[in-house]
Write a protein that holds these residues in place. Structure first.
Motif, mmCIF file in Angstrom:
data_model
loop_
_atom_site.group_PDB
_atom_site.id
_atom_site.type_symbol
_atom_site.label_atom_id
_atom_site.label_comp_id
_atom_site.label_asym_id
_atom_site.label_seq_id
_atom_site.Cartn_x
_atom_site.Cartn_y
_atom_site.Cartn_z
ATOM 1 N N SER A 229 0.851 -1.182 0.000
ATOM 2 C CA SER A 229 0.000 0.000 0.000
ATOM 3 C C SER A 229 0.894 1.242 0.000
ATOM 4 O O SER A 229 2.071 1.178 0.344
ATOM 5 C CB SER A 229 -0.899 0.014 1.231
ATOM 6 O OG SER A 229 -1.700 -1.144 1.296
ATOM 7 N N SER A 230 0.348 2.392 -0.373
ATOM 8 C CA SER A 230 1.124 3.622 -0.362
ATOM 9 C C SER A 230 0.210 4.811 -0.133
ATOM 10 O O SER A 230 -1.004 4.733 -0.338
ATOM 11 C CB SER A 230 1.905 3.801 -1.674
ATOM 12 O OG SER A 230 1.009 3.858 -2.767
ATOM 13 N N LEU A 231 0.818 5.915 0.315
ATOM 14 C CA LEU A 231 0.083 7.149 0.523
ATOM 15 C C LEU A 231 0.112 7.996 -0.752
ATOM 16 O O LEU A 231 0.921 7.761 -1.645
ATOM 17 C CB LEU A 231 0.698 7.930 1.682
ATOM 18 C CG LEU A 231 0.769 7.207 3.029
ATOM 19 C CD1 LEU A 231 1.515 8.065 4.052
ATOM 20 C CD2 LEU A 231 -0.623 6.869 3.540
ATOM 21 N N VAL A 232 -0.763 9.001 -0.794
ATOM 22 C CA VAL A 232 -0.860 9.864 -1.969
ATOM 23 C C VAL A 232 -0.279 11.233 -1.625
ATOM 24 O O VAL A 232 -0.781 11.901 -0.710
ATOM 25 C CB VAL A 232 -2.322 10.015 -2.427
ATOM 26 C CG1 VAL A 232 -2.407 10.946 -3.635
ATOM 27 C CG2 VAL A 232 -2.931 8.653 -2.736
ATOM 28 N N PRO A 233 0.769 11.685 -2.326
ATOM 29 C CA PRO A 233 1.343 13.010 -2.022
ATOM 30 C C PRO A 233 0.422 14.129 -2.510
ATOM 31 O O PRO A 233 -0.137 14.049 -3.603
ATOM 32 C CB PRO A 233 2.661 12.998 -2.790
ATOM 33 C CG PRO A 233 2.454 12.012 -3.900
ATOM 34 C CD PRO A 233 1.506 10.973 -3.379
ATOM 35 N N TYR B 247 15.365 6.958 8.695
ATOM 36 C CA TYR B 247 16.522 7.782 8.357
ATOM 37 C C TYR B 247 16.652 8.025 6.862
ATOM 38 O O TYR B 247 17.319 8.976 6.420
ATOM 39 C CB TYR B 247 17.811 7.109 8.870
ATOM 40 C CG TYR B 247 18.278 5.978 7.979
ATOM 41 C CD1 TYR B 247 19.320 6.156 7.066
ATOM 42 C CD2 TYR B 247 17.670 4.726 8.019
ATOM 43 C CE1 TYR B 247 19.743 5.127 6.242
ATOM 44 C CE2 TYR B 247 18.077 3.698 7.202
ATOM 45 C CZ TYR B 247 19.113 3.893 6.315
ATOM 46 O OH TYR B 247 19.523 2.876 5.491
ATOM 47 N N ASP B 248 16.045 7.171 6.037
ATOM 48 C CA ASP B 248 16.200 7.240 4.590
ATOM 49 C C ASP B 248 14.980 7.857 3.898
ATOM 50 O O ASP B 248 14.851 7.780 2.682
ATOM 51 C CB ASP B 248 16.447 5.823 4.045
ATOM 52 C CG ASP B 248 17.104 5.838 2.680
ATOM 53 O OD1 ASP B 248 17.834 6.805 2.371
ATOM 54 O OD2 ASP B 248 16.885 4.890 1.894
ATOM 55 N N GLY B 249 14.096 8.463 4.693
ATOM 56 C CA GLY B 249 12.929 9.104 4.110
ATOM 57 C C GLY B 249 11.788 8.170 3.762
ATOM 58 O O GLY B 249 10.848 8.573 3.075
ATOM 59 N N VAL B 250 11.842 6.940 4.250
ATOM 60 C CA VAL B 250 10.768 5.989 3.964
ATOM 61 C C VAL B 250 9.675 6.116 5.024
ATOM 62 O O VAL B 250 9.956 6.144 6.223
ATOM 63 C CB VAL B 250 11.299 4.540 3.929
ATOM 64 C CG1 VAL B 250 10.161 3.564 3.609
ATOM 65 C CG2 VAL B 250 12.415 4.411 2.894
ATOM 66 N N LEU B 251 8.435 6.182 4.568
ATOM 67 C CA LEU B 251 7.273 6.170 5.453
ATOM 68 C C LEU B 251 6.692 4.765 5.432
ATOM 69 O O LEU B 251 6.240 4.281 4.385
ATOM 70 C CB LEU B 251 6.231 7.189 4.983
ATOM 71 C CG LEU B 251 6.716 8.634 4.857
ATOM 72 C CD1 LEU B 251 5.625 9.501 4.239
ATOM 73 C CD2 LEU B 251 7.143 9.178 6.209
ATOM 74 N N HIS B 252 6.720 4.101 6.581
ATOM 75 C CA HIS B 252 6.268 2.709 6.678
ATOM 76 C C HIS B 252 4.827 2.671 7.193
ATOM 77 O O HIS B 252 4.498 3.340 8.176
ATOM 78 C CB HIS B 252 7.182 1.922 7.627
ATOM 79 C CG HIS B 252 8.628 1.952 7.218
ATOM 80 N ND1 HIS B 252 9.172 1.044 6.350
ATOM 81 C CD2 HIS B 252 9.635 2.810 7.561
ATOM 82 C CE1 HIS B 252 10.459 1.314 6.181
ATOM 83 N NE2 HIS B 252 10.758 2.385 6.899
ATOM 84 N N GLY C 282 2.824 -1.465 3.792
ATOM 85 C CA GLY C 282 3.275 -0.729 2.616
ATOM 86 C C GLY C 282 4.238 0.372 2.993
ATOM 87 O O GLY C 282 4.661 0.502 4.145
ATOM 88 N N ARG C 283 4.586 1.205 2.006
ATOM 89 C CA ARG C 283 5.529 2.298 2.245
ATOM 90 C C ARG C 283 5.385 3.367 1.185
ATOM 91 O O ARG C 283 4.883 3.125 0.092
ATOM 92 C CB ARG C 283 6.965 1.785 2.290
ATOM 93 C CG ARG C 283 7.463 1.153 0.998
ATOM 94 C CD ARG C 283 8.937 0.750 1.104
ATOM 95 N NE ARG C 283 9.132 -0.326 2.049
ATOM 96 C CZ ARG C 283 9.352 -1.599 1.701
ATOM 97 N NH1 ARG C 283 9.392 -1.940 0.417
ATOM 98 N NH2 ARG C 283 9.538 -2.521 2.614
#
Length: 382
Positions: free
Chosen positions: A43-47, A333-338, A349-350
């Motif tokens: 899954s992922s978020l919508v910017p 730390y790497d900008g990933v949203l879990h 998702g991320r």
């Protein structure tokens, strides 16, 4: 004059790890972060919004917190500017401080309030970015202010709480908190308790409730206990914002505990040993904590019983976890949203932004993300 020593996060963690070792030269072992877990169906978020500002150093605890009021997003640039956006349209941008800004944004009641390292506090008109008033506090301003009714509450890094008249900027009262001589660099923001009280957290493991109109303290309670032998090991700073849910206050501390305090009885309901540099998340009677080692743990709000524990993101320098839609979201730390299932702890998702995630915040149904690299983004659920 009493001297207070402030140490950056990275140095604090390193010192805590090597404290107690002998003076013999030892080979430093570099701990590698866990690789990103594989996902069968992600899954992922919508910017919905993205803006870049100046980055901050690795040791700097700045949380470049964005804020929103009446559908307008306000953000700061560490170099000294504040800007207002409606959707992707920039309404205005104003240079506020020649020496930069450091506190994160607070926006309410027609004002935007920010501060800098010299203790200057700026109140700006939301409509045009013009300065309404300027005030001076006794130390650096590195946490966002609280605009609460006719009081604007600001905490100086020396532990002094200042209250200003929101309309005029006139100083109304100050309250000096007991402060640890050695502490991490950073400070939790003041948190509103109803209309006339404010909750303040300290570097020595206490929380205070202060009447925001008069500055009279209503309660003080210890919520973190030190168990170390050295000064470094005894650090128990509450550097992250507490969460207030009904009559309960949830706090986390570095090298301390996650604690639930009942405001009605002023008693600790439960406390569990866990070290965290980021604030807790609370939803559906569950408390979520991201530990300094990178574990994500869920507890029952009322009993403290552990519900689940996920160690897939070890050593990825996790941010504060927040509930967002059907997900529990945490950055790394790497900008990933879990994206996690808050009921089971399953990774679902991320999404990806840029830079070490310093702050997650949900405002008006959007997830605001701030990173050390200066990426300020807003997201929505699919």
């Amino acid at each position: 004059m009493e001297r207070k020593y402030i140490i950056p996060f990275a140095l604090a963690i390193l010192s805590a790890v090597i404290a107690g070792c002998s003076s013999k030269k030892v080979k430093e072992e570099k701990i590698k972060p866990n690789p990103l877990p594989k996902l069968a169906q992600a899954s992922s978020l919508v910017p919905v919004f993205s803006q870049s500002v100046a980055s901050t150093s690795q040791e700097d605890p700045l949380r470049l917190r964005m804020d929103s009021d009446n559908g307008v997003v306000f953000l700061l640039d560490p170099k000294g500017s504040v800007a207002a956006y409606q959707g992707k349209q920039r309404l205005w941008s104003q240079r506020v401080s020649k020496i930069g800004l450091s506190s994160g944004v607070a926006a309410a009641q027609g004002l935007v309030v920010v501060g800098n390292h010299k203790g200057q506090v700026f109140a700006i008109d939301q409509s045009n970015g013009q300065e309404k008033w300027l005030a001076q506090i006794s130390g650096a301003s590195i946490s966002p202010a609280l605009i609460q009714g006719n009081r604007t509450i600001v905490i100086a890094n020396d532990g002094t709480v200042f209250a200003f008249n929101t309309e005029t900027g006139q100083q109304v009262w100050t309250y000096k908190l007991p402060h640890a001589q050695l502490s991490l660099r950073g400070h939790a923001a003041p948190v509103a308790l109803g209309e006339e009280n404010v909750l303040i957290s300290t570097s020595n493991g206490y929380v205070y409730v202060i009447d925001s109109l008069s500055g009279v303290p209503r309660m003080q309670r210890r919520v973190a206990v030190s168990e170390g032998r050295s000064d470094i090991q005894r650090l128990i700073d509450i550097n992250s914002d507490p969460i207030v849910v009904a009559q309960y206050v949830v706090t986390t501390s570095f090298q301390g505990q996650v604690t639930v305090l009942d405001l009605a009885s002023q008693q600790v309901v439960w406390s569990e040993n866990v070290s965290s540099l980021s604030g807790p998340g609370v939803v559906d009677n569950k408390v979520f904590v991201a530990t300094t080692e990178g574990e994500l743990v869920a507890y029952d709000l009322l009993s403290g019983q552990e519900i689940w524990r996920n160690n897939q993101l070890l050593h990825r320098n996790l941010s504060n976890p927040v509930a967002f839609g059907r997900y529990l979201v945490v950055g790394d730390y790497d900008g990933v949203l879990h994206l996690f299932d808050p009921n089971s702890g399953q990774l679902l998702g991320r999404s990806k932004t840029s830079g070490d995630v310093r702050s997650l915040r949900v405002v008006d149904g959007q997830l605001f993300v701030s990173t050390r690299k200066g990426a300020l983004t807003a997201w929505k659920t699919p």
